[in-house]
Structures are given as structure tokens and as C-alpha cells.
Design a protein around this motif. Structure first.
Motif, PDB file in Angstrom:
ATOM      1  N   UNK A 329      -5.260 -48.617 -23.146  1.00 31.51           N
ATOM      2  CA  UNK A 329      -6.019 -47.507 -23.717  1.00 31.51           C
ATOM      3  C   UNK A 329      -7.474 -47.517 -23.244  1.00 31.51           C
ATOM      4  N   UNK A 330      -8.037 -48.706 -23.081  1.00 34.39           N
ATOM      5  CA  UNK A 330      -9.424 -48.790 -22.619  1.00 34.39           C
ATOM      6  C   UNK A 330      -9.587 -48.085 -21.270  1.00 34.39           C
ATOM      7  N   UNK A 331      -8.708 -48.396 -20.334  1.00 35.81           N
ATOM      8  CA  UNK A 331      -8.820 -47.804 -18.998  1.00 35.81           C
ATOM      9  C   UNK A 331      -8.527 -46.305 -19.018  1.00 35.81           C
ATOM     10  N   UNK A 332      -7.606 -45.894 -19.884  1.00 36.21           N
ATOM     11  CA  UNK A 332      -7.284 -44.466 -19.973  1.00 36.21           C
ATOM     12  C   UNK A 332      -8.470 -43.681 -20.536  1.00 36.21           C
ATOM     13  N   UNK A 333      -9.101 -44.198 -21.578  1.00 36.66           N
ATOM     14  CA  UNK A 333     -10.263 -43.523 -22.159  1.00 36.66           C
ATOM     15  C   UNK A 333     -11.395 -43.437 -21.139  1.00 36.66           C
TER      16      UNK A 333
END
Length: 746
Positions: A329-333
Motif C-alpha cells: 500500500x505504501x508504494x501504491x499511495x
């Protein structure tokens, strides 16, 4: 990267399709497993037939409701510019997929139960693999259908109302119209979920209470003894309540969470690579990631020996899916959201931003997601503590069973009440923290983060009733003691996972309802909800009362149906000679018919309360009073849900602790002892708490919020034209003038 930027919106349903394909593969594997001997197959057939008979009767009644509600929604869509008659189609699709999700889970559960029994004849490891794979089919089916349905409909409505409309903007009324029509999908899903949960809960607990009171207490026979006329209905209830009902429940929660975040995401001005809709797409992308990592996490759920911990194996899979989702999720955000600061469009005034409005960044959005994951994890840990065997709360109930039935009841009620403290503090901290990081959008995206691994959560939850059924079939088939010992091991863990699943569901419902509440306030066009006003305060009190009358109707329905079940079981013991000697077969179908008819008849009144109350209050008193009602329902419903679910779960495991023997004041007590009989009474009281009214609370608060969101455009019009509102605004302007003059005089 350009390909992903241009086609991400179309890849979301593809991720859902991957989940469905994985579900089909696992379902095929379960079906190929050995179903045991003829007696086992016959008993499993009785259970499957009873479950399908209930679903057919339920669907028949619900089809009338869906048609009538669809017609009314189509008409309402013609009365305001920000809606459309297409909302009826969205509603119908949501209702169908919600019912279908429950059906898929129940169908595989009625196949996995007997195959788990047969696998338990070999080893605990194989029995876990079969039962958990059956639960995984349920989890992947629910998550996959939700992502496909919501993602596909969003593409259609976004194209219809935004992309193909000249001069439209992603933050304007055209996108609001697309999302309002999409809200019909969530309304359909939650409506079916409520009826499925309440109806299934009444069914299973009427049978369970009847089977316990006459079979275990009066006749002194084991819980799932084949001589008990209600035992088939009891096992059917595990499927229609804990599987089909839970499947429809979490399908609705999953959809509502994404929808609430999307509605609030529309209010964020984002100069991103996705045409400005990254905040709207983000919750669906997070859900897709959670689905993929749930598939991966399921591979970690396995044991090797008879002494390995089943609970640790399930925890390993759960933790793996949560951690992988958090990292991804960190990389997607970072990829989807642009650099810079964000704010909600509702905070804009005269070309600027209101004083005190919250400004946030994409790092704040990620931190809100982490808060949601942490809240969900803590809620599961706390619930496990209050309901698991060997922990202080359950042991306290066991000790109080030694002095009689009344003290057992007192102990269980006290545990349930105490169990609300830590979850509420965690929820309050989660709400405050997520709002601190990203405002109202942060609260919504926190709920989306919590629900991201729904596929894994539901797989763990659904494994419980499969194991319970497997133990019932082993008992009814009179298999060797070692088989029942293995299924009891799985069932004991399943009771705890069922309780933690309910805790997870009510926590997600609290955050989702708050997000839906915020979306309702924006769409309805009200600035704030002032409980200092008499009518708003009255609405708050009425809202706080609703979960109590809702619970009363559910519990009373279980009581009435259980009385009929008790009379029928007693009649069969009295009038059919040879049952106790295994010379005559009980009339199982009559007990199944009692539960089916009672649950279908009794589920209507609670469902109508949730659907009609917001409409009456909203149109009669205005959106601000309705907001007060929703606040009261949410706070009261969350507390009632936690209290009832945890009290019931603790009573259940206190009773089950006697099967291995418990020490009370230096003496070991087993089944059929006086303390055990007291624990059976407590478990009987707790049954409708934990499986009927308690888990229905989360659907109640979400459904009332969704109904309010759907009618919000109509109430927005009411705000503009209502003489009462105009008088109130005039009064406030006078008060403001007086305050300003007073300040100047000072």
C-alpha cells in the motif's frame, strides 16, 4: 507505467476476476476430496438440503422486496438532478451479488464439512487443510465478486455521467451523480445482508437452543447426537447463519467501505496521472491488493503434527496478508497520489480554505491506512482475549458456574460489558489518529485499509462453522473418539475465530459508518450537526434506542422459535418409540421446517426498522435531525454489538471447556456435572447474543447510513426550501450579529 496510468480503472475488475479463478480452483480441490462412507454422505445430504430449502424460501420473500424497492428507487432517481433511474439497476445487481456471495459460501461449506470429517480420520493437518480451504473459497468469492461488481459499475457510471458529458468535472455534480447511482449497489448489498444475517441467525439459534435444552439438558445425550431430532436443523443453521449470513454481511461491509471512501475522494482536488480520480480509485486498488495478498497468506496456514497449534497457523496466514498489504500500500499511495497538499472541497470558501480546515499529504493518507490495519488487528486480539479458552474472562465464567446457573449468567454479562472498554478506546484512537493524518478521507481510507484483507478474515471465520459441522457429522456417524477429538480441536479454534471475526466486522462497521456519515453530511448540504438543538438531540436519543429494540425483536424471535422447537423435540421423544435406543429415526425435516418458517417470518420487522426509519426521520424533520439519529445508532449499535458478541462467545467457550475437564476449587469437573449444566444455560442465553442480534448490529448501522446517503440528494433539496430551515438560518444570523456587537463592545 503509462499503460497502468491509462488502464488502471479497467484492471480493478480483472483483479476481482483473479480472485474468482483462485476460488474456483480451491473449490474444485475440495470437491475432489473423499466424502466418507454412505452414512456420512447421507447426513451431509440432509444438511445441504435443509440449507438450500432455507435459501429458496428466503430468496422468494426477498425477491418481492427487491422488486418493490427497485421500482421506488427508479422513481426517486427522476426527482433530483444528482441521481438517475439507473440507481435501480445498481441496486438489483448489488442485491443479487450479495445473495450469490452467501450462496457460494454455503454451497462449498456443505461440501467441505463431510470431507473435513473424513480427513480427520487421517490427521489433524489434513482436516485443517480441507476446512480452511473451504473457508478460503468463501473469502475469495466474496472479495472477488465485490471488486468485480463495484469496479465494473464504476467504469460504466463514470463513462456515462462524467467522461461522455461535455464540461463535466471529476469533483463536480456529474461525478456526484455517478457515485449516487453507485450507492444503489451498496444499498442492495447491505439490504440483503441484513435479512440474511437476521434470518440466518434466528434459524440457527432456534435450532441450537432447542437441541441443547431438550437433548443435552433433559435427555442427557451429546450435543450432535443422531438421536436428537433438532441436530440436523442445528447443523443447517451453522451454514445459513455463520456462512451464508456472514458472507452477505462482509460483502456488504466491503462494498460500503469502498463506496464511502470514493464519495469522500470526489471532494479532493488531485492533479494526478489518472485524470484527477486517484483518491476515488485508491480504495478499490487497496481492496485488490488485499485480495491478492490474502491468496498468498492462505498458503501459510498449515500444520505438520497433531500437537501443532491450529490458532498459530491461522494467525501466521493472517499476519502475512496484513503485513504484505501494508508494505504494498505504501508504494501504491506514493505512485497514485501526487506530491503536495490536499484538502476537501467542502472546506473551500470565497476562493480560499476555511480557517481550521485540515490539510494533508499522501504520506498522511498512508498513515491513515496503517491506522486502519492496526485497529483491525488490535480488535481481533482483544476479542480473542475475551472469548478464548484459558483466558481470564472465560475462566471467571467457569468459576462462577460452580455456584449455579444465575451466577454463570451474571459472570457472562459482566464479561460482555467489560469487553467494550478496550475496543472502544482502540476505535476512538483510530478515529482520532486517522482524522489527524488525512481528515475525513483518512477515516474512510483507514476503514478501507482494515477491510483490505477481508478475503483472509472471512476464510478464517468460515472455517469455524465448517469444522463445527464436521464434528457434528462425526458424532452422528459414531466415528472413533480420535476423529471427534480432532474436529473438536478445530471447532474450539473456530469458536474463537468466529468471535474475532465479529469483532473485526463491528470495528470496520464503526469506521465505515463514520465515513458514510461524513459523506451524507456533504451530499445533504448541511454544514454541521448541532446537538444543542432540541430536535437534533431528540433524534440522537431515538437513534440510541434503535439497536435495543432491534436486538429485542431478534432475541424474542429466537425465543419464540426455540419454544416451538423444544415442543417438537419433546413430542418426538415422547411419541416415537425407539429413538433413544437407535431403533427409530427422528423426523429431522419437521425441525428444519420450524426453523425455516420462523426465521422467514421473524426477519421482516427488524429489517423494516433499518430501512424505513431514516426515510421517515429525514423527510419529516430534515437532514440535521437525521444526522443526530445516525450518530445515536452508530454509538449505541457499536457498543451493543461488541457486548453481545463477546458475551456470547465467552459463554460458549466456557461451556466447551468442560469437555476436556476444568478445575474449580481443586476439583475437576466434566460434562454432565452441575457446573457444566450451568454453563449450558449460559451458552443458551448467549447463543442469540453472538449469532443473531450481536452480529446484526454492524449491518444495522451501515444500512441506515447508506439509506441516508441514498436519500441525501432529496434532503439537500429539502434544505434549500424548508421554511423551518430558513427560519433557523435567520435566527442564527441574528445571533451571530448580536455576538459580533457584543465582541465590539468588549
Amino acid at each position: 507505467m503509462d499503460f497502468l496510468n491509462n488502464y488502471l480503472i479497467y484492471l480493478i475488475p480483472v483483479i476481482g476476476l483473479i480472485g474468482i479463478i483462485a476460488m474456483a480452483v480451491k473449490a474444485a480441490w475440495v470437491t475432489k476430496q473423499d466424502a466418507g462412507d454412505g452414512d456420512m454422505a447421507q447426513l451431509a445430504g440432509y444438511i445441504a438440503d435443509g440449507a438450500m430449502a432455507f435459501l429458496r424460501a428466503e430468496w422468494k420473500i426477498l425477491s418481492y422486496f427487491v422488486i418493490v424497492a427497485g421500482i421506488l428507487l427508479a422513481w426517486s432517481g427522476t426527482t433530483v438532478a444528482t441521481s438517475s433511474p439507473v440507481i435501480a439497476i445498481s441496486f438489483l445487481i448489488g442485491a443479487f451479488l450479495s445473495a450469490f456471495a452467501g450462496f457460494l459460501g454455503m454451497r462449498i461449506a456443505t461440501k467441505a464439512n463431510v470431507r473435513t470429517t473424513q480427513a480427520a480420520r487421517s490427521s489433524l493437518a489434513k482436516a485443517l487443510k480441507v476446512s480452511f480451504t473451504g473457508g478460503t473459497v468463501m473469502g475469495l468469492g466474496v472479495a472477488g465478486l465485490a471488486i468485480i461488481g463495484l469496479g465494473s459499475l464504476f467504469i460504466v457510471f463514470y463513462t456515462m455521467y462524467v467522461k461522455n458529458v461535455a464540461g463535466s468535472t471529476v469533483n463536480g455534480e456529474d461525478m456526484a451523480k455517478a457515485l449516487d447511482v453507485l450507492a444503489g449497489f451498496s444499498l442492495g448489498a447491505e439490504s440483503i445482508a441484513l435479512f440474511a444475517r437476521v434470518g440466518g441467525g434466528i434459524y440457527t439459534k432456534a435450532a441450537d437452543v432447542g437441541a441443547d435444552l431438550v437433548g443435552k439438558v433433559e435427555a442427557g445425550i451429546p450435543e450432535d447426537d443422531v438421536r436428537n431430532p433438532a441436530t440436523i436443523a442445528d447443523n443447517v443453521g451453522d451454514n445459513v447463519g455463520d456462512v451464508a449470513g456472514m458472507g452477505a454481511d462482509l460483502f456488504g461491509s466491503y462494498v460500503a467501505t469502498m463506496l464511502a471512501t470514493m464519495v469522500l475522494g470526489r471532494e479532493i482536488v488531485s492533479h494526478d496521472a489518472f485524470g484527477g480520480i486517484a483518491p476515488v480509485l485508491l480504495p478499490m486498488v487497496i481492496a485488490g491488493l488485499g485480495l491478492i495478498f490474502s491468496i498468498i497468506g492462505a498458503a501459510f496456514v498449515k500444520i505438520k503434527s497433531e500437537t501443532d497449534s491450529v490458532q498459530k497457523a491461522l494467525n501466521m496466514g493472517n499476519w502475512a496478508s496484513i503485513i504484505l498489504t501494508a508494505i504494498a500500500t505504501y508504494f501504491v499511495v506514493q505512485w497514485m497520489l501526487p506530491a503536495g497538499e490536499f484538502h476537501m472541497s467542502r472546506d473551500e470558501v470565497n476562493g480560499g480554505i476555511k480557517a481550521g480546515s485540515l490539510i494533508f499529504t499522501k504520506d498522511g493518507v498512508f498513515m491513515s491506512i496503517v491506522v486502519g490495519l492496526v485497529v483491525g488487528t488490535l480488535m481481533s486480539i482483544i476479542t480473542e482475549y475475551y472469548t478464548a479458552m484459558g483466558k481470564r474472562p472465560v475462566l471467571s465464567i467457569i468459576r462462577q458456574s460452580s455456584t449455579g446457573h444465575a451466577t454463570n449468567i451474571i459472570g457472562g454479562l459482566a464479561v460482555g460489558m467489560e469487553s467494550t472498554v478496550l475496543p472502544i478506546l482502540v476505535l476512538a484512537s483510530g478515529i482520532y489518529g486517522s482524522y489527524h493524518f488525512a481528515g475525513l478521507y483518512g477515516v474512510a481510507i483507514a476503514a478501507a485499509g482494515m477491510m483490505a484483507t477481508t478475503a483472509m478474515q472471512l476464510a478464517i471465520d468460515a472455517f469455524g462453522p465448517i469444522a463445527d459441522n464436521a464434528g457434528g457429522i462425526a458424532e452422528m456417524s459414531r466415528l472413533p473418539e480420535e476423529v471427534r477429538h480432532r474436529t473438536d480441536n478445530l471447532d474450539a479454534v473456530g469458536n474463537t475465530t468466529a468471535a474475532t471475526g465479529k469483532g473485526f466486522a463491528i470495528a470496520s462497521a464503526a469506521l465505515t459508518s463514520l465515513a458514510l456519515f461524513a459523506a451524507f453530511v456533504g451530499v445533504a448540504g448541511i454544514e454541521h450537526i448541532d446537538i444543542y438543538k432540541a430536535d437534533v438531540l431528540a433524534g440522537l436519543f431515538v437513534g440510541g434506542m434503535i439497536p435495543f429494540i432491534f436486538s429485542a425483536l431478534c432475541i424474542s424471535a429466537v425465543g419464540r422459535a426455540a419454544m416451538a422447537m423444544v415442543e417438537e423435540v419433546r413430542r418426538q421423544f415422547r411419541e416415537i418409540p425407539g429413538i433413544m435406543e437407535y431403533k427409530a429415526k427422528p423426523e429431522y425435516e419437521k425441525c428444519v421446517a420450524i426453523s425455516t418458517k420462523a426465521s422467514i417470518r421473524e426477519m421482516v420487522a427488524p429489517g423494516l426498522i433499518a430501512l424505513i426509519t431514516p426515510i421517515i426521520i429525514g423527510f419529516a424533520f430534515g437532514p440535521e435531525v437525521l444526522g443526530g439519529l445516525l450518530a445515536g445508532v452508530t454509538v449505541s449499535g457499536v457498543l451493543m454489538g461488541i457486548f453481545q458478541s463477546n458475551a456470547g462467545g465467552a459463554w460458549d467457550n466456557a461451556k466447551k471447556s468442560f469437555e476436556k475437564g476444568v478445575e474449580i476449587n481443586g476439583e475437576i469437573h466434566y460434562k454432565k456435572s452441575d457446573p457444566h449444566k450451568a454453563s449450558v444455560t449460559g451458552d443458551t442465553v448467549g447463543d442469540p447474543f453472538k449469532d443473531t442480534s450481536g452480529p446484526s448490529m454492524n449491518i444495522l448501522i451501515k444500512l441506515m447510513s447508506i439509506v441516508s446517503l441514498v436519500i441525501a440528494p432529496h434532503l439537500n433539496h429539502l434544505v434549500d426550501t424548508s421554511p423551518r430551515i430558513q427560519r433557523e438560518l435567520h435566527r442564527q444570523s441574528i445571533n451571530t450579529h448580536v455576538i459580533i456587537k457584543t465582541d465590539k463592545n468588549l
